[in-house]
Structure formats: C-alpha cells, structure tokens
Design a protein around this motif. Structure first.
Motif, PDB file in Angstrom:
ATOM      1  N   THR A 472       0.828  -1.208   0.000  1.00  0.00           N
ATOM      2  CA  THR A 472       0.000   0.000   0.000  1.00  0.00           C
ATOM      3  C   THR A 472       0.861   1.256   0.000  1.00  0.00           C
ATOM      4  O   THR A 472       0.633   2.179  -0.784  1.00  0.00           O
ATOM      5  N   GLY A 473       1.821   1.319   0.901  1.00  0.00           N
ATOM      6  CA  GLY A 473       2.676   2.492   0.972  1.00  0.00           C
ATOM      7  C   GLY A 473       3.337   2.606   2.322  1.00  0.00           C
ATOM      8  O   GLY A 473       3.221   1.727   3.188  1.00  0.00           O
ATOM      9  N   SER A 500       2.183   3.324  -2.938  1.00  0.00           N
ATOM     10  CA  SER A 500       2.895   2.541  -3.939  1.00  0.00           C
ATOM     11  C   SER A 500       2.410   2.930  -5.331  1.00  0.00           C
ATOM     12  O   SER A 500       1.341   3.539  -5.509  1.00  0.00           O
ATOM     13  N   ALA A 501       3.193   2.560  -6.340  1.00  0.00           N
ATOM     14  CA  ALA A 501       2.829   2.884  -7.717  1.00  0.00           C
ATOM     15  C   ALA A 501       1.504   2.237  -8.094  1.00  0.00           C
ATOM     16  O   ALA A 501       0.685   2.841  -8.807  1.00  0.00           O
ATOM     17  N   ALA A 502       1.263   1.020  -7.613  1.00  0.00           N
ATOM     18  CA  ALA A 502       0.019   0.323  -7.940  1.00  0.00           C
ATOM     19  C   ALA A 502      -1.197   1.062  -7.399  1.00  0.00           C
ATOM     20  O   ALA A 502      -2.225   1.177  -8.078  1.00  0.00           O
ATOM     21  N   TRP A 503      -1.072   1.579  -6.174  1.00  0.00           N
ATOM     22  CA  TRP A 503      -2.221   2.284  -5.603  1.00  0.00           C
ATOM     23  C   TRP A 503      -2.363   3.686  -6.161  1.00  0.00           C
ATOM     24  O   TRP A 503      -3.472   4.240  -6.184  1.00  0.00           O
ATOM     25  N   ALA A 508      -5.377   6.304  -5.523  1.00  0.00           N
ATOM     26  CA  ALA A 508      -4.940   6.887  -4.257  1.00  0.00           C
ATOM     27  C   ALA A 508      -3.974   8.036  -4.504  1.00  0.00           C
ATOM     28  O   ALA A 508      -3.239   8.046  -5.497  1.00  0.00           O
ATOM     29  N   ARG A 509      -3.964   8.994  -3.606  1.00  0.00           N
ATOM     30  CA  ARG A 509      -3.069  10.140  -3.730  1.00  0.00           C
ATOM     31  C   ARG A 509      -2.237  10.266  -2.459  1.00  0.00           C
ATOM     32  O   ARG A 509      -2.712  10.002  -1.346  1.00  0.00           O
ATOM     33  N   ASP A 510      -1.002  10.676  -2.644  1.00  0.00           N
ATOM     34  CA  ASP A 510      -0.154  10.955  -1.490  1.00  0.00           C
ATOM     35  C   ASP A 510      -0.711  12.156  -0.731  1.00  0.00           C
ATOM     36  O   ASP A 510      -1.407  13.008  -1.302  1.00  0.00           O
TER      37      ASP A 510
END
Length: 522
Positions: A472-473, A500-503, A508-510
């Motif tokens: 996920t991150g 992560s790149a996948a999410w 999803a956003r940082d």
C-alpha cells in the motif's frame, strides 16, 4: 456492605493470589494514602495522584485499566488526590480546587477539574484523496469540566460536562463528535468496598472505558468529543491479579441540542478483562514489570461501521463480534514489550441478504529498548501489526474489525489506514532531549493482508480498484510535545502518506498531515 458486589471467583482468587496475611492486602490497597509509602518502595508514586492499585500503577497507571496518567489523567476521575500534599505547591491557584473539604471531619471532599483544548488539522488529501475537498484545514475547540464528590472511602459521584465547536476551511466530516452543544459527557455513581481480600467497586452510569490494549479500542480522542459509554462496570484488585467486568451502550453524540445525547441501544460493548502481574525479576540488571492479560470483548453495532466488502462493492448491515485475546506486556529490564493475539468470531447480518459467519484474527507486537545512559534516554524498537482480511466474494467474513477505534497514536495518527486487512511493520522511537520536551517517531510500511479484500481506512472502505498490489505504501509519522508547565502542553504531529505505484494507478493520492494542539488542564 461486604457482599455488595458478589464476584463469584473472589474466594478462589483470594486464596491463590494474596499473601498469607489478609491484612497485608488491605495495607497495600488502602484507599487512604496520606500516611503510607508507595507499594513499589520508599519513593512516593509518580505522578503523585496514581490510585491505590499497587503493582498495577505501573506503565503510568495503564496497567490498572483506568488509562494513562502523565501530568494529569486521560480519565480525570482516575486521579487520586488523597495522597498529594497540596501545600507543597502554594503558588498554584488551581490546587485550591482539589480536595475541597465539605464536612468538618474532612471525609466529604470535592475535587474540580477542567480542560480547554484548541486543535488544528491540515490535511492535503484526506483519506488518500477519496474525500473532498482537499487541502482541508479544521479548527476544533473543546471544553471539559468535571466535579468529583468523594463521600468517605466508599462512595463517589462524578459528573463531567462537554462542549465542542468546530470550523475551518474546506473542512469535512463534522458531526456530533466534532460539534456538540453543552451535554453530560460523564456522570456515574461509584461504590467501593473491601471484598474477599480485594479492593472492589462498581461504577454505574455514563463513563469512559479504557481497559483495552491500544490496538483494540480507545476513547476516540482525536475529535472534540471523546467516546463515552452508558452502563455498569465492576472491578476487583488483589495483590497481583485484577478483574474487570462491564456492559455498556454507546453514547450517541449526534443529536444536536443542549443535553440531547442519548444511549444507543444498537451499539453495545460488553465483556471481561483479567490481568496478572508476574513476580519481579532481575534482568540486565534492572527489575521487570510484566503483565499477562486475557480478555473477551463483545461488540454489537450496525450502519457504516459494520460495512464489509463484497464482490459487488460494499455490504451494510448489523454485526455481532466476539473477540477473545491475550497480551503479554510491560518492561523487561531495558526492554518494553507488547505481544498480543486476538480471535474474532460472530455473525454479520447484511441488509436483504443471507447472514455471514465471521472468522478473523489479529496479531500485534512491539519491542523497544531504552538507553538510560544516553542523553535524553532514547528508546528504539520495532512494531508489527497484522489485521486479517479475506476473500470479499466468500461467504465467511475474514476481515478483522475494531469498530470502536483503536488508539490513533498507536499506529496511524492520520486515520488513513484502518485496522482491517492490513499488515504493517516499521521502526519506532522516542527521545526526551530536555525536561518537558518529548519526541516520538514511527515509520510503518503498510501492505494488504489479503489481495482479495478491499483497502480500509478507519471505519471506511476505500472506493479504489481492488486489483492493485499488496504493498500500500509507507506512512512516516513524528510528534513533538512541549510541556510548558504543569497545566499547558503544546504538541505537533506530522505525517505523510507515500503510496505505492500500484495504488497511485488505482486512484490513491499521497498526502501530508499536520496537527497542532494547545491543551490546558487543571
């Protein structure tokens, strides 16, 4: 009065766990601490108003089940001012509000307390960018004022009022936990008695409940209005064993209006908690203070909190969860340990669908080593948490749930990542460079426990593509707290989600998160 609270296991436990002389237990757990020294040795308890709970005053009082105690307690009624020499602080005007005598012999006293807390949040992309608007700034102000009436050593009446206001720009999610007009936050009657060699009591009414590991439930202290419960709680403390039983209805803060909050009959918490203090051991070479706990929590709840992922999206309904667990925790020489395991059974009743059985689990552990000989006594360690997930298309629900909110500072101050279908691991650390300043750091990496289940936030299911990868991150977090004096604390919490790149491809956003809190208590 000796049989006012008939705990059925009392005779057996007393015989097994107490010293040979019954009088020794009464000495150790006497409710009047003015003329005795603390059970742990010749030094008085720190902080001075820890209760008469003997070895369970360890870990800043958390071992007693009443919650943490620092300059003041999280649950203000757990403060015991009977052993504090108020005359030693003549310049503190607020000490005049403690232990006010209401009778000529001093057996009836009134203690007043209060809190004013101003908190501001900045959230660049709330809930991984799934909640609008972004760049939200929220301002929260809460007021809590309580009165503790002690009648002798056997009777207490406690009442606490709360008021919460909220504003900001681009804010979101304001409800009764953020905005609440004047209401009864807590109000209960406590009766205490020596029973079967224990210090026992019963609390009846509206109250906080903190007798749980931090990854199970908390008082939901991030918003303005903490979570309180309506019901009954019985407790008993022996020399090395304590027992807690409880049955509650959740207080629903959503009705707006003065004194409008009501007990929610559809949201319940009940169970039993037992804790045994292992005998002292010499280890490297400091003494140890370790507790072995077993517990059962029953949950009944419905609505958004009970939602679970399904093959077609999200299922709403009602849930009963039965959580059985154990925990070994405390200090072992320079090490702090916490090792826990839980199993969740029960049943989920979806709306207009066949009921689904629940089979879920959680495993939680942390080990931290402190370095007493280094400036600031730093401590470093690692924390690992696994909350089960499952196949969303299956009949059995295998996703663990913590519907009553785990402690946010335990794993995720942002509440982006919920304790469902999640595996996290990362370093933890704390440092006190100078007196009054404390620093903590946690850098967990998150994965989904099952790629066949959704990604969950705290009491929410993210509407993101579930085919994204397991990773996920990472969510680095840091907090700095400044104790400006006994009454005033200024704290800052920082966090950033790096997905992560996948999410990122799944939507999803940082995000960046900052929270500033100015807290005044007396």
């Amino acid at each position: 009065m000796k049989r006012l609270f008939p705990f059925p296991l009392g005779m057996t436990l007393s015989a097994l766990l107490l010293p040979a002389s019954p009088a020794s237990a009464d000495d150790l757990l006497s409710p009047d601490r003015r003329d005795r020294k603390d059970i742990r040795g010749d030094a008085p308890a720190e902080p001075a108003f820890l209760g008469p709970w003997g070895v369970f005053n360890a870990q800043k009082g958390q071992a007693s089940g009443w919650g943490p105690v620092d300059s003041y307690a999280q649950a203000r009624w757990s403060e015991d001012w009977s052993g504090v020499k108020l005359s030693s602080r003549p310049n503190d005007v607020f000490d005049r509000l403690k232990r006010i005598p209401l009778s000529s012999d001093g057996t009836v006293t009134l203690t007043l307390n209060g809190e004013e807390r101003l908190r501001g949040y900045y959230d660049s992309h709330p809930a991984l960018g799934t909640r609008r608007p972004g760049r939200a700034f929220r301002v929260l102000l809460r007021s809590l004022y309580g009165a503790d009436l002690q009648v002798g050593t056997h009777v207490r009446l406690y009442a606490e009022l709360a008021n919460g206001t909220a504003g900001g720009s681009n804010y979101y999610g304001y409800d009764g936990y953020q905005r609440s007009r004047l209401d009864l936050q807590q109000g209960f009657l406590e009766l205490r008695q020596t029973l079967f060699g224990s210090h026992a009591g019963v609390m009846i009414g509206r109250q906080y409940f903190l007798d749980a590991p931090p990854y199970v439930l908390s008082v939901r202290d991030l918003p303005n209005i903490p979570q309180s419960w309506n019901g009954i709680r019985g407790y008993a403390f022996w020399h090395r064993f304590r027992l807690d039983t409880f049955g509650f209805l959740r207080t629903d803060p959503k009705p707006q209006g003065v004194f409008a909050n009501r007990a929610d009959w559809h949201t319940r918490l009940f169970g039993v908690y037992g804790s045994y203090a292992l005998p002292q051991m010499a280890f490297m070479p400091a003494k140890s203070s370790v507790f072995a706990d077993v517990f059962y929590y029953g949950y009944l709840y419905r609505g958004a909190a009970s939602a679970t992922a399904s093959a077609s999206g999200v299922q709403l309904g009602a849930t009963r969860r039965d959580t059985v667990g154990t925990r070994l925790w405390g200090t072992l020489g320079p090490y702090e340990i916490s090792l826990g395991a839980l199993y969740q059974g029960g049943v989920f009743h979806p709306e207009n669908a066949t009921s689904r059985p629940i089979r879920a689990y959680a495993i939680n552990g942390s080990v931290t080593r402190s370095f007493a000989g280094v400036i600031g006594k730093p401590a470093v360690g690692v924390q690992v948490d696994l909350f089960s997930g499952g196949d969303a298309s299956g009949r059995t629900v295998r996703t663990y749930a913590a519907p009553y909110y785990n402690a946010p500072f335990y794993n995720d101050v942002t509440t982006y990542m919920g304790p469902q279908n999640a595996l996290s691991a990362g370093p933890v650390g704390r440092w006190t460079p100078i007196k009054g300043i404390s620093v903590r750091v946690h850098v967990p990496v998150f994965w989904r426990a099952s790629t066949r289940d959704a990604l969950y936030g705290t009491n929410q299911i993210y509407p993101l593509d579930r085919s994204a990868g397991r990773l996920t991150g990472v969510l680095p977090q840091a907090g700095v707290s400044l104790a400006l004096n006994r009454h005033l604390t200024w704290s800052h919490d920082f966090a950033a989600f790096c997905g992560s790149a996948a999410w990122h491809r799944a939507g999803a956003r940082d995000g960046q998160f900052y929270m500033q809190t100015l807290d005044f208590r007396f």
